[in-house]
Scaffold this motif. Structure first.
Motif, PDB file in Angstrom:
ATOM      1  N   VAL A  25       0.858  -1.181   0.000  1.00 27.61           N
ATOM      2  CA  VAL A  25       0.000   0.000   0.000  1.00 27.61           C
ATOM      3  C   VAL A  25       0.896   1.234   0.000  1.00 27.61           C
ATOM      4  O   VAL A  25       1.822   1.348   0.811  1.00 27.61           O
ATOM      5  CB  VAL A  25      -0.925   0.026   1.228  1.00 27.61           C
ATOM      6  N   THR A  26       0.631   2.157  -0.931  1.00 31.69           N
ATOM      7  CA  THR A  26       1.380   3.418  -1.005  1.00 31.69           C
ATOM      8  C   THR A  26       0.406   4.587  -0.924  1.00 31.69           C
ATOM      9  O   THR A  26      -0.792   4.405  -0.754  1.00 31.69           O
ATOM     10  CB  THR A  26       2.189   3.505  -2.317  1.00 31.69           C
ATOM     11  N   GLY A  27       0.903   5.787  -1.050  1.00 31.39           N
ATOM     12  CA  GLY A  27       0.043   6.960  -1.005  1.00 31.39           C
ATOM     13  C   GLY A  27      -0.188   7.420   0.414  1.00 31.39           C
ATOM     14  O   GLY A  27       0.766   7.757   1.129  1.00 31.39           O
ATOM     15  N   LEU A  28      -1.438   7.419   0.876  1.00 32.56           N
ATOM     16  CA  LEU A  28      -1.770   7.884   2.213  1.00 32.56           C
ATOM     17  C   LEU A  28      -1.303   6.936   3.309  1.00 32.56           C
ATOM     18  O   LEU A  28      -1.327   7.299   4.483  1.00 32.56           O
ATOM     19  CB  LEU A  28      -3.286   8.088   2.337  1.00 32.56           C
ATOM     20  N   ALA A  29      -0.909   5.732   2.942  1.00 26.68           N
ATOM     21  CA  ALA A  29      -0.339   4.775   3.896  1.00 26.68           C
ATOM     22  C   ALA A  29       0.852   4.108   3.228  1.00 26.68           C
ATOM     23  O   ALA A  29       1.011   4.162   2.005  1.00 26.68           O
ATOM     24  CB  ALA A  29      -1.376   3.738   4.320  1.00 26.68           C
ATOM     25  N   ASP A  30       1.673   3.471   4.039  1.00 29.70           N
ATOM     26  CA  ASP A  30       2.864   2.807   3.504  1.00 29.70           C
ATOM     27  C   ASP A  30       3.142   1.560   4.324  1.00 29.70           C
ATOM     28  O   ASP A  30       3.705   1.632   5.418  1.00 29.70           O
ATOM     29  CB  ASP A  30       4.070   3.757   3.549  1.00 29.70           C
ATOM     30  N   PHE A  31       2.661   0.415   3.826  1.00 31.35           N
ATOM     31  CA  PHE A  31       2.907  -0.847   4.505  1.00 31.35           C
ATOM     32  C   PHE A  31       2.728  -1.987   3.514  1.00 31.35           C
ATOM     33  O   PHE A  31       2.203  -1.801   2.416  1.00 31.35           O
ATOM     34  CB  PHE A  31       1.984  -1.022   5.716  1.00 31.35           C
TER      35      PHE A  31
ATOM     36  N   GLY B  80       0.621  -6.110  -7.469  1.00 31.39           N
ATOM     37  CA  GLY B  80       0.996  -6.185  -6.068  1.00 31.39           C
ATOM     38  C   GLY B  80       1.064  -4.856  -5.350  1.00 31.39           C
ATOM     39  O   GLY B  80       1.416  -4.812  -4.166  1.00 31.39           O
ATOM     40  N   VAL B  81       0.696  -3.746  -6.018  1.00 32.13           N
ATOM     41  CA  VAL B  81       0.815  -2.409  -5.422  1.00 32.13           C
ATOM     42  C   VAL B  81      -0.500  -1.648  -5.613  1.00 32.13           C
ATOM     43  O   VAL B  81      -0.995  -1.520  -6.732  1.00 32.13           O
ATOM     44  CB  VAL B  81       1.963  -1.596  -6.048  1.00 32.13           C
ATOM     45  N   VAL B  82      -1.053  -1.130  -4.501  1.00 31.56           N
ATOM     46  CA  VAL B  82      -2.255  -0.304  -4.572  1.00 31.56           C
ATOM     47  C   VAL B  82      -1.955   1.046  -3.934  1.00 31.56           C
ATOM     48  O   VAL B  82      -1.368   1.118  -2.853  1.00 31.56           O
ATOM     49  CB  VAL B  82      -3.461  -0.984  -3.882  1.00 31.56           C
ATOM     50  N   ARG B  83      -2.327   2.119  -4.627  1.00 31.05           N
ATOM     51  CA  ARG B  83      -2.113   3.464  -4.102  1.00 31.05           C
ATOM     52  C   ARG B  83      -3.384   3.936  -3.403  1.00 31.05           C
ATOM     53  O   ARG B  83      -4.467   3.926  -3.979  1.00 31.05           O
ATOM     54  CB  ARG B  83      -1.758   4.424  -5.233  1.00 31.05           C
ATOM     55  N   TYR B  84      -3.236   4.353  -2.146  1.00 30.47           N
ATOM     56  CA  TYR B  84      -4.332   4.843  -1.322  1.00 30.47           C
ATOM     57  C   TYR B  84      -4.448   6.347  -1.568  1.00 30.47           C
ATOM     58  O   TYR B  84      -3.650   7.134  -1.099  1.00 30.47           O
ATOM     59  CB  TYR B  84      -3.987   4.521   0.134  1.00 30.47           C
TER      60      TYR B  84
END
Length: 301
Positions: A43-49, A128-132
């Motif tokens: 998870v990227t963007g508003l969160a990072d984990f 495998g990557v989702v941007r919040y």
């Protein structure tokens, strides 16, 4: 988790952060599922984990589940739930999909169903990557004709809250659901038809007139049907201008990818409720005709 696009991925990732929870996701995109299996769901963007999620492409491999979340495109609801019915036969199952009418389809296959609404936005940017992209609360409640148990609704809301997605368990989820439907139906088709972002649509004077016309029509339908919205859709428009100006709604993403849109469960859903309640919906009928016509213009359409 049936469907692991942007919303499904965000739900799966956050649920995996709740203690003692095992999350399984099913999606036909092999590269996305393979990347999640190998490296976790990022998870990227508003969160990072990075979240540990069991990712598979065949619903036949799902184990027996206590709770199910349907996050597919509306066009795929029936096939997805039918394929997973062996694992959901004693589960409370929620739809977090766009539009109206998905719960009725889910209830044809499983006995206990929840209405769900999420206003969070994001996008899968790579396997495998989702941007919040944009935060927002979720609401879940019983689907009246085939309701999930109150303890199932409370449990799912609690797990999502523990995972970091603010979620409200409510007795009547129609208001939150239709609040989102009205906003999406007033903005998404105009974005899809023009190629403009939500913010651009809502600040263009001519297009804003059409946004307001679509909202007014939908509000008349809701009032006649006895549905009380949780907020004024125009407040949602102003919030979108401030907080999600550059966001490309899923209908625009579908058009750019030459995929079938969900116009039938958004504007089409409002128009259908209008016919049921005797309310004319010419503006929503026009959006359905225009977007369907655009889809037919594509090669093979």
């Amino acid at each position: 988790m049936l469907g692991c696009g942007a919303i499904g991925s965000l739900y799966a990732a956050h649920l995996s952060r709740a203690p003692g929870i095992e999350v399984w996701a099913v999606d036909p995109w092999p590269e996305h599922m393979a990347a999640i299996r190998e490296s976790g769901l990022r998870v990227t963007g508003l969160a990072d984990f990075v979240a540990p999620v069991h990712a598979i492409t065949d619903a036949a491999d799902l184990p027996l589940c206590d709770l199910g979340i349907v996050a597919t495109k509306a066009l795929h609801t029936a096939a997805a739930v039918a394929a997973a019915v062996h694992s959901l036969k004693d589960a409370g199952v929620v739809s977090v999909q766009n539009g109206v009418g998905n719960e009725e389809i889910i209830a044809e296959h499983v006995p206990r169903v929840m209405r769900g609404t999420i206003v969070t936005a994001g996008a899968v940017t790579a396997p495998g990557v989702v941007r919040y992209d944009a935060p927002g609360d979720s609401w879940i409640g019983p689907f009246e004709p085939s309701p999930a148990r109150p303890d199932e609704i409370e449990l799912l809301a609690d797990l999502l809250n523990q995972g970091g997605l603010t979620t409200h368990a409510v007795a009547d989820a129609r208001g939150p659901q239709w609040t989102k439907v009205v906003f999406n139906a007033a903005t998404s088709p105009l974005s899809a038809l023009t190629g403009l972002t939500v913010g651009q649509v809502c600040t263009d004077p001519g297009l804003r007139t059409e946004v307001d016309r679509l909202i007014d029509e939908a509000l008349t339908v809701c009032a006649t049907a006895g549905i009380t919205l949780t907020r004024d859709p125009r407040a949602s428009v102003e919030e979108a201008i401030r907080e999600a100006y550059a966001h490309k709604p899923s209908m625009l993403q579908d058009v750019l990818a030459r995929r079938a849109t969900e116009i039938g469960v958004l504007n089409g859903g409002i128009a259908a409720e209008g016919r049921r309640t005797g309310v004319a919906t010419p503006a929503h009928d026009a959006m359905v005709a225009l977007v369907n016509g655009l889809e037919r213009s594509w090669p093979g359409g």
